[in-house]
Write an enzyme that holds these catalytic residues in place. Structure first.
Site, short mmCIF file in Angstrom:
data_model
loop_
_atom_site.label_atom_id
_atom_site.label_comp_id
_atom_site.label_asym_id
_atom_site.label_seq_id
_atom_site.Cartn_x
_atom_site.Cartn_y
_atom_site.Cartn_z
N HIS A 1 0.68 -1.03 0.02
CA HIS A 1 0.04 0.26 -0.29
C HIS A 1 1.01 0.98 -0.05
O HIS A 1 0.54 2.47 -0.48
CB HIS A 1 -1.06 -0.02 1.62
CG HIS A 1 -1.94 -0.87 1.34
ND1 HIS A 1 -1.75 -1.73 2.12
CD2 HIS A 1 -2.90 -1.14 0.58
CE1 HIS A 1 -2.42 -2.60 2.20
NE2 HIS A 1 -3.20 -2.39 1.38
N LYS B 1 -1.34 -6.49 -7.78
CA LYS B 1 -0.96 -8.26 -7.18
C LYS B 1 -2.44 -8.70 -6.90
O LYS B 1 -2.83 -9.49 -7.69
CB LYS B 1 -1.06 -8.31 -5.75
CG LYS B 1 -1.27 -9.27 -4.87
CD LYS B 1 -0.75 -9.58 -3.65
CE LYS B 1 -2.60 -8.82 -2.91
NZ LYS B 1 -3.56 -9.24 -2.44
#
Ligand code: PAF
Length: 270
Positions: free
Chosen positions: A37, A150
């Site tokens: 993140h 991802k």
């Protein structure tokens, strides 16, 4: 760093920043932030955003009835500290009740790219993702939004939603961030025991060594040898997500596998 909990207040602030000529970036997350993140926030910073809005919301609508909504890890205090250190300028922590008002009845469905892969195994998942992301776009009016590779299928589905619903923003997809072992970083890695974490490395190792394994069957065998339960191993066209027979340029190979009770995903672009 501003902290918002009310959608209306965030929207008002974003509108004012936009009128002041500021470039807004949105980084949508479900929290329990990790280096993956943080790399999205960093990407937003490097792309020249004046305001970086990080949303932290475990969106109930994208979880199936037997999935991990209740136990999904949450740590608001740590997330705030990480956002601040990474250079976010605003964080949005809504609640399910203020994102979904009583009798909420409008959802966004993407009906092509979401049919296979995770979409086929998690009915309603991408409907939940598209709905919440569309709401976040309407609340923040970002110039661009950053997602991680991802969740490859998710990124493609959101790109399609942006195209088909004429959202006026750019989607940026940032590379997968891995642990030193190769394991793709994910908030769900926290569910893994030390022994499971070692076995889970077979996924990234297998994707990296795909050539040596002689294709998808070899990869599946490697995952099973490590004691993982394969949900899918598929090779698809990187744009259309249509199945491809040969692992060749322009494809994406995607894996979803259970390590114990934890469902992990990973992929590689060929
Ligand atoms: O990738 C995620 O964390 C979520 O699916 C997203 C995009 C924040 C929507 O809830």
């Amino acid at each position: 760093m501003k902290i918002f909990r009310e959608p209306g207040k965030l929207q008002k602030w974003c509108r004012a920043r936009k009128l002041a000529g500021k470039r807004i970036a949105l980084v949508p997350t479900m929290g329990y932030l990790h280096e993956g993140h943080l790399s999205l926030i960093e990407r937003a910073r490097r792309k020249g955003a004046d305001e970086i809005v990080v949303s932290v919301f475990v969106n109930p609508v994208q979880f199936g009835p037997n999935e991990d909504f209740a136990k999904y890890p949450r740590d608001e205090k740590a997330d705030l500290a990480k956002c601040r250190a990474a250079g976010a300028t605003a964080v949005f922590f809504p609640t399910p009740a203020n994102m979904y008002l009583p009798r909420h009845s409008v959802y966004v469905n993407e009906e092509d790219l979401s049919r296979g892969l995770c979409g086929a195994r998690r009915p309603g998942h991408f409907r939940g993702v598209c709905t919440v992301v569309a709401k976040l776009f309407n609340l923040t009016h970002p110039d661009f939004a950053v997602f991680g590779q991802k969740d490859y299928q998710q990124a493609q589905v959101i790109r399609r939603m942006v195209r088909d619903l004429n959202f006026d923003l750019q989607i940026v997809v940032a590379p997968i961030v891995r642990e030193p072992s190769g394991l793709a970083r994910s908030s769900r890695n926290t569910y893994l025991s030390a022994e499971e974490r070692e076995r889970a490395v077979a996924i990234s190792r297998g994707l990296k060594g795909l050539r040596g394994l002689k294709g998808l069957k070899g990869l599946k065998g490697e995952l099973e040898k490590a004691g993982l339960k394969v949900d899918y191993v598929e090779c698809v066209d990187a744009e259309t997500l249509e199945p491809r027979k040969r692992v060749e340029k322009g494809c994406c190979v995607l894996v979803a596998a259970y390590c114990g009770k934890t469902r992990l995903i990973d992929n590689i672009l060929i």
